[in-house]
Write an enzyme that holds these catalytic residues in place. Structure first.
Site, PDB file in Angstrom:
ATOM      1  N   PHE A  46       0.850  -1.178   0.000  1.00 11.45           N
ATOM      2  CA  PHE A  46       0.000   0.000   0.000  1.00 11.45           C
ATOM      3  C   PHE A  46       0.891   1.236   0.000  1.00 11.45           C
ATOM      4  O   PHE A  46       2.067   1.150   0.348  1.00 11.45           O
ATOM      5  CB  PHE A  46      -0.874   0.006   1.258  1.00 11.45           C
ATOM      6  CG  PHE A  46      -2.356   0.061   0.983  1.00 11.45           C
ATOM      7  CD1 PHE A  46      -2.968  -0.891   0.187  1.00 11.45           C
ATOM      8  CD2 PHE A  46      -3.155   1.057   1.537  1.00 11.45           C
ATOM      9  CE1 PHE A  46      -4.338  -0.861  -0.053  1.00 11.45           C
ATOM     10  CE2 PHE A  46      -4.524   1.102   1.308  1.00 11.45           C
ATOM     11  CZ  PHE A  46      -5.113   0.142   0.515  1.00 11.45           C
ATOM     12  N   GLN A  75      -7.732  14.655   4.455  1.00  8.99           N
ATOM     13  CA  GLN A  75      -7.198  13.810   3.388  1.00  8.99           C
ATOM     14  C   GLN A  75      -8.170  13.679   2.226  1.00  8.99           C
ATOM     15  O   GLN A  75      -9.316  13.288   2.418  1.00  8.99           O
ATOM     16  CB  GLN A  75      -6.879  12.414   3.927  1.00  8.99           C
ATOM     17  CG  GLN A  75      -6.318  11.490   2.853  1.00  8.99           C
ATOM     18  CD  GLN A  75      -5.751  10.221   3.440  1.00  8.99           C
ATOM     19  OE1 GLN A  75      -6.478   9.279   3.748  1.00  8.99           O
ATOM     20  NE2 GLN A  75      -4.444  10.197   3.657  1.00  8.99           N
ATOM     21  N   HIS A  81      -8.594  11.446  -0.813  1.00 11.10           N
ATOM     22  CA  HIS A  81      -8.113  10.177  -1.358  1.00 11.10           C
ATOM     23  C   HIS A  81      -7.942  10.371  -2.861  1.00 11.10           C
ATOM     24  O   HIS A  81      -8.810  10.944  -3.511  1.00 11.10           O
ATOM     25  CB  HIS A  81      -9.131   9.078  -1.057  1.00 11.10           C
ATOM     26  CG  HIS A  81      -8.625   7.697  -1.319  1.00 11.10           C
ATOM     27  ND1 HIS A  81      -8.399   7.218  -2.582  1.00 11.10           N
ATOM     28  CD2 HIS A  81      -8.307   6.683  -0.475  1.00 11.10           C
ATOM     29  CE1 HIS A  81      -7.962   5.967  -2.500  1.00 11.10           C
ATOM     30  NE2 HIS A  81      -7.902   5.615  -1.235  1.00 11.10           N
ATOM     31  N   LEU A  98     -15.458   5.644  -3.261  1.00  9.93           N
ATOM     32  CA  LEU A  98     -14.059   5.228  -3.136  1.00  9.93           C
ATOM     33  C   LEU A  98     -13.673   4.071  -4.051  1.00  9.93           C
ATOM     34  O   LEU A  98     -14.431   3.117  -4.226  1.00  9.93           O
ATOM     35  CB  LEU A  98     -13.796   4.822  -1.685  1.00  9.93           C
ATOM     36  CG  LEU A  98     -12.330   4.554  -1.347  1.00  9.93           C
ATOM     37  CD1 LEU A  98     -11.521   5.833  -1.424  1.00  9.93           C
ATOM     38  CD2 LEU A  98     -12.211   3.929   0.026  1.00  9.93           C
ATOM     39  N   GLU A 141      -7.140   1.851  -2.727  1.00 12.46           N
ATOM     40  CA  GLU A 141      -5.727   1.960  -3.046  1.00 12.46           C
ATOM     41  C   GLU A 141      -5.161   0.581  -3.391  1.00 12.46           C
ATOM     42  O   GLU A 141      -4.114   0.453  -4.024  1.00 12.46           O
ATOM     43  CB  GLU A 141      -5.017   2.526  -1.805  1.00 12.46           C
ATOM     44  CG  GLU A 141      -3.619   2.991  -2.024  1.00 12.46           C
ATOM     45  CD  GLU A 141      -3.122   3.816  -0.827  1.00 12.46           C
ATOM     46  OE1 GLU A 141      -3.917   4.583  -0.257  1.00 12.46           O
ATOM     47  OE2 GLU A 141      -1.956   3.683  -0.476  1.00 12.46           O
ATOM     48  N   ARG A 152      -0.865   9.298  -0.144  1.00 13.39           N
ATOM     49  CA  ARG A 152      -2.109   9.779  -0.753  1.00 13.39           C
ATOM     50  C   ARG A 152      -2.075  11.276  -1.070  1.00 13.39           C
ATOM     51  O   ARG A 152      -2.608  11.709  -2.087  1.00 13.39           O
ATOM     52  CB  ARG A 152      -3.285   9.484   0.177  1.00 13.39           C
ATOM     53  CG  ARG A 152      -3.609   8.019   0.215  1.00 13.39           C
ATOM     54  CD  ARG A 152      -4.700   7.720   1.202  1.00 13.39           C
ATOM     55  NE  ARG A 152      -5.062   6.307   1.108  1.00 13.39           N
ATOM     56  CZ  ARG A 152      -5.925   5.712   1.923  1.00 13.39           C
ATOM     57  NH1 ARG A 152      -6.508   6.395   2.889  1.00 13.39           N
ATOM     58  NH2 ARG A 152      -6.194   4.440   1.775  1.00 13.39           N
ATOM     59  N   HIS A 155     -11.929  12.193   2.070  1.00 15.83           N
ATOM     60  CA  HIS A 155     -11.942  10.824   2.573  1.00 15.83           C
ATOM     61  C   HIS A 155     -11.771  10.715   4.075  1.00 15.83           C
ATOM     62  O   HIS A 155     -12.376   9.854   4.721  1.00 15.83           O
ATOM     63  CB  HIS A 155     -10.824  10.067   1.866  1.00 15.83           C
ATOM     64  CG  HIS A 155     -10.767   8.603   2.188  1.00 15.83           C
ATOM     65  ND1 HIS A 155     -11.835   7.773   1.974  1.00 15.83           N
ATOM     66  CD2 HIS A 155      -9.780   7.824   2.696  1.00 15.83           C
ATOM     67  CE1 HIS A 155     -11.495   6.542   2.331  1.00 15.83           C
ATOM     68  NE2 HIS A 155     -10.279   6.552   2.789  1.00 15.83           N
ATOM     69  N   ARG A 164      -2.466  10.678   6.557  1.00 15.51           N
ATOM     70  CA  ARG A 164      -2.566   9.292   7.007  1.00 15.51           C
ATOM     71  C   ARG A 164      -2.177   8.329   5.895  1.00 15.51           C
ATOM     72  O   ARG A 164      -2.563   8.521   4.745  1.00 15.51           O
ATOM     73  CB  ARG A 164      -4.002   8.987   7.448  1.00 15.51           C
ATOM     74  CG  ARG A 164      -4.227   7.528   7.763  1.00 15.51           C
ATOM     75  CD  ARG A 164      -5.578   7.259   8.347  1.00 15.51           C
ATOM     76  NE  ARG A 164      -6.685   7.370   7.413  1.00 15.51           N
ATOM     77  CZ  ARG A 164      -7.013   6.434   6.515  1.00 15.51           C
ATOM     78  NH1 ARG A 164      -6.293   5.335   6.395  1.00 15.51           N
ATOM     79  NH2 ARG A 164      -8.049   6.615   5.725  1.00 15.51           N
TER      80      ARG A 164
END
Lengths: 248, 605
Positions: free
Chosen positions: B121, B234, B236, B250, B253, B314, B380, B415
């Site tokens: 990730f 954040q 995304h 969404l 990822e 991100r 997000h 994050r």
């Protein structure tokens, strides 16, 4: 060029109600839940509907669209021809609270009666092929559409006798878990009433997660019960050798 | 006057996602009489939408992983603005929390030798995310739910908290309404844990559900607690952009973790142009090297090549996409292309990303096994939230705790994907444990100040008393559009000042909403109430964003594009005093020498 959609939405509560007509503009990719939200935002702010993720993952927005149980967030409006009103009703099997919102608390009560996962001692490794069959059951998003369509619950209202497909799926996920040691066969036979299912597969047809509820969960559970309680050879074997474990 | 129905508990948990459930299980295990208040039905909370995985240095796939690397990745991803102690505890305890889920019946995908499989990730140096296809959140919430219902917790579903009650400077409980009847109930408690999630409904393009209306953030603010890092939101990088119905939804990822690549309208893999200096050493600078990395991962080998730049953090990827679109190299619907079809076989895609396959097929008429997806940034997650003690999760108000997204500090300025599910397990447990201990220390239940309760009820019912007024949906929509335009992914002084002004006038409008019908399950009324939270917290975000005159992580200033060393030593704290939100600079806590040494190599880049 914009077109419109005609909707007939149930408005009412425990004491009754009626279908009410609304009209909303159609937009590209629109789903039934979008149409309900447009009504809410522009015409009826107190229209009650449950929803959360709007992506088919949480199972909150179940309703009956033109009589068919659907997740409204995944049901495209362009499936329905223009010019004919689309009817949206709450799930029939559960008591109406208000509009499209039903009282599904019975499901939570049933769930609580299932003895929880009990892990075996020692080695905890298991393989993907073993995970696969349990993961199919664990895909369930608890939309309760299978409970809604099941005729044992819907037509006969045998909620005291039969736990319904959702919870047979849940218990199958526990019983077939490679690390679980609890024995729920008696529960499946008695309290959950697996015998009430006569394999019409309606539940499988409406499952938005395409879980093979009847074939992969209910039938194997029926077989476990049959092996334990109705197989004469096993019955004799138990009498002679003792023990009662029919698990494979 | 009739007394309000009142329940007494040692610990009341507000919110029933992963953090709330984990906190409730722990509080009950400590012997506390525990209530869990869910805004929706149990098991439907936002955790259910988490897709890619839960980060924990189990080292099942790459034995070079350990908590120190996870700690370093988290701090680096957060641009070193994290509360170091939280990042440390998180990295150390996440493996135990994930293994515990397995003991409670969770069925994670397996490695070939039968252990929990981990995937790559963004921002994680090693494959670290335990996962279940692309529905990890469902697995976690269901596991916690099934554990929770046998833990002796009382669950109150579809109950929304409107106010934290305070007596003698400490928490005495909370008051709220149930959706079905619209009746107000008081919970008298020795400790309250906020686990209410985030604030994403303040923006127009968002991956968040209706519940994410900043409830916990506002409840804490109103109760006098400190909020921290509110400027860091954040976006995304990969939300759906088409059709309008699903804009913002969404896309995990995990698509990139499984080898998916980002391309612009010219067919170029543009991420190679956006590798920040601090990440240069770890990321491939040619397609050839990036593809070698993917090939090794697919073959189940430990890669020697460096990682593809699509797996940058991100904040970096979202800004890159924003730039490509702004400069005219976007896809038809305002995003870019995400291609997995040419990278993996249709069977692999359906097996590893079944939810994504289904979602695109059903909602966008796109088959992701043959065609690219169109993706763009979507609001997000909020890194900002309630300022808590890193070990106990207690806020600056005694007896008020916070865990999960509503708490701040763990993620700093940005994050990492997968660190949210681990955050809510680690700090959910800690919050439950310490809330129970707090409750044990007080013999009697604190007294309830009835005036606070009645004031809250009266204010909440005002929308029904107006004959004239505005539809709350219109105000909510205007707020979302305004926040999207002025407090979005790229910010500047003028926009932020206008946003603060706009919030003032929206607040005035929100004071005069009218809702039809009655108090029973009335979404228009619920939204009219939620507006107050959303407006107060939108103001906090806009003001913190105006104050921080630099760019860092989730906060990007067009007019202050550089990351400034001085700002790297400061957190912004906000609190409500005499009806106004005040703002204070507080020095960032510095890690002890041995942890600093872990980061030092990185800091010198």
């Amino acid at each position: 060029m914009s077109s419109t959609a005609q909707l007939k939405i149930f408005r009412g509560d425990r004491n009754g109600g009626a279908m009410v007509d609304y009209e909303v503009p159609r937009t590209p990719g629109m789903v039934v839940l979008d149409a309900v939200h447009v009504v809410q935002a522009t015409q009826a702010p107190d229209l009650a509907v449950r929803w959360n993720c709007k992506a088919g993952k949480c199972g909150s927005c179940s309703a009956e669209v033109n009589g068919k149980p659907k997740l409204t967030c995944m049901e495209r409006m362009d499936k329905y021809p223009e010019g004919t009103a689309i009817s949206i009703r709450p799930m029939k099997t559960f008591p109406v609270i208000k509009d499209l919102v039903t009282d599904v608390s019975w499901n939570y009560a049933v769930n609580k009666k299932i003895p929880p996962f009990k892990i075996k001692e020692g080695e905890r490794k298991y393989y993907q092929y073993e995970a696969d069959r349990v993961q199919e059951f664990r895909k369930c998003i608890e939309c309760f559409l299978c409970q809604n369509i099941c005729h044992v619950l819907r037509e006969h209202q045998l909620k005291q006798e039969f736990a319904g497909p959702r919870f047979l799926v849940r218990v199958a996920g526990l019983e077939m878990h490679p690390l679980d040691t609890e024995d729920r066969t008696e529960l499946i036979k008695d309290a959950m009433g697996v015998g009430f299912c006569n394999i019409t597969k309606c539940c499988t047809e409406v499952c938005p997660e395409s879980i093979q509820i009847t074939d992969n969960a209910i039938i194997p559970l029926k077989e476990r019960v049959a092996d334990r309680y109705y197989d004469p050879i096993r019955w004799i074997a138990r009498k002679v050798f003792g023990g009662n474990d029919s698990r494979q | 006057m009739e007394p309000r129905p009142t329940h007494q508990y040692d610990v009341v948990i507000v919110g029933a996602g992963g953090a709330g459930l984990r906190a409730a299980i722990e509080a009950a295990r400590q012997g506390a009489k525990t209530a869990l208040l869910c805004k929706s039905l149990l098991g439907k909370a936002h955790t259910v939408m988490a897709e890619g995985g839960v980060a924990a240095a189990l080292a099942n796939v790459d034995d070079r992983d350990n908590w120190k690397v996870h700690f370093r990745d988290t701090m680096k991803g957060g641009k070193y603005l994290n509360q170091w102690r939280m990042a440390q505890l998180h990295a150390q305890e996440a493996p135990e929390r994930v293994n515990e889920l397995e003991e409670w019946g969770a069925v994670f995908d397996r490695t070939k030798d039968g252990r929990i499989l981990q995937r790559n990730f963004g921002g994680h140096s090693h494959p670290r995310l335990a996962h279940v296809g692309d529905r990890t959140g469902l697995e976690i919430i269901r596991t916690l739910q099934d554990k929770g219902i046998h833990s002796g917790i009382d669950v109150f579903m579809e109950f929304t908290v409107r106010r934290i009650l305070i007596s003698d400077g400490a928490v005495s409980g909370c008051v709220g309404y149930d959706r079905e009847k619209g009746a107000f109930t008081v919970f008298n408690a020795k400790a309250v844990v906020l686990a209410t999630g985030g604030i994403g409904r303040c923006w127009e393009v968002s991956s968040n559900s209706w519940e994410y209306t900043a409830d916990g953030h506002a409840l804490a603010l109103w109760a006098g607690a400190d909020l921290l890092d509110m400027e860091f939101v954040q976006f995304h990088p990969t939300g759906m952009t088409w059709p309008p119905s699903v804009k913002g939804t969404l896309i995990t990822e995990g698509v990139r973790g499984e080898g998916g690549v980002l391309k612009n309208s010219e067919g170029k893999r543009f991420m190679f142009n956006y590798i920040p200096a601090m990440f240069k050493a770890e990321f491939a600078d040619t397609e050839k090297e990036a593809d070698e990395w993917v090939a090794s991962v697919i073959a189940g080998k430990i890669p020697t090549a460096r990682r593809p730049p699509e797996l940058l953090t991100r904040d970096v990827v979202a800004r890159a996409i924003h730039r490509e679109v702004a400069e005219g190299r976007g896809a038809p619907h305002g995003g870019v292309f995400l291609d997995i079809a040419t990278r993996r076989t249709p069977e692999e895609i359906k097996r590893k990303l079944p939810g994504m396959y289904h979602q695109f097929k059903q909602l966008a008429d796109v088959d992701i096994t043959t065609d690219p997806m169109e993706v763009g940034p979507t609001c997000h997650y909020t890194m900002g939230g309630v300022r808590v003690h890193p070990e106990t999760q207690e806020s600056t108000v005694p007896g008020l705790f916070a865990a999960g997204e509503v708490a701040a500090g763990m993620h700093g300025a940005n994050r990492l994907g997968g660190n949210s599910l681990s955050d809510l397990l680690v700090f959910g447990k800690r919050a439950g444990e310490h809330a129970a201990q707090h409750a044990k220390r007080s013999a009697a239940h604190p007294r309830i100040d009835a005036a606070q309760v009645e004031e809250c009820v009266k204010e909440s019912l005002l929308p029904f008393e107006r004959n004239e007024g505005e539809n709350p949906y219109a105000i909510s929509e205007d707020l979302q559009k305004m926040m999207q335009r002025k407090v979005g992914i790229i910010r500047e002084d003028k926009d932020l000042r206008e946003a603060i002004e706009a919030i003032r006038s929206l607040r005035e409008r929100a004071r005069h909403t009218k809702v039809g019908g009655n108090v029973q399950f009335n979404p228009g009324w619920h939204l009219a109430l939620d507006l107050k939270n959303m407006l107060d917290i939108s103001e906090a975000v806009a003001r913190a964003a105006l104050e921080r005159t630099e760019s860092r992580g989730g906060h990007t200033r067009e007019d202050h594009p550089k990351t400034e060393a001085d700002w790297g030593k400061v957190n912004l704290v906000m609190r409500l005093r005499d009806g106004n939100i005040t703002l204070e600079h507080v020095p960032l806590e510095q890690p002890p020498a041995e942890l600093k040494a872990l980061l030092e190599g990185e800091l010198s880049h």
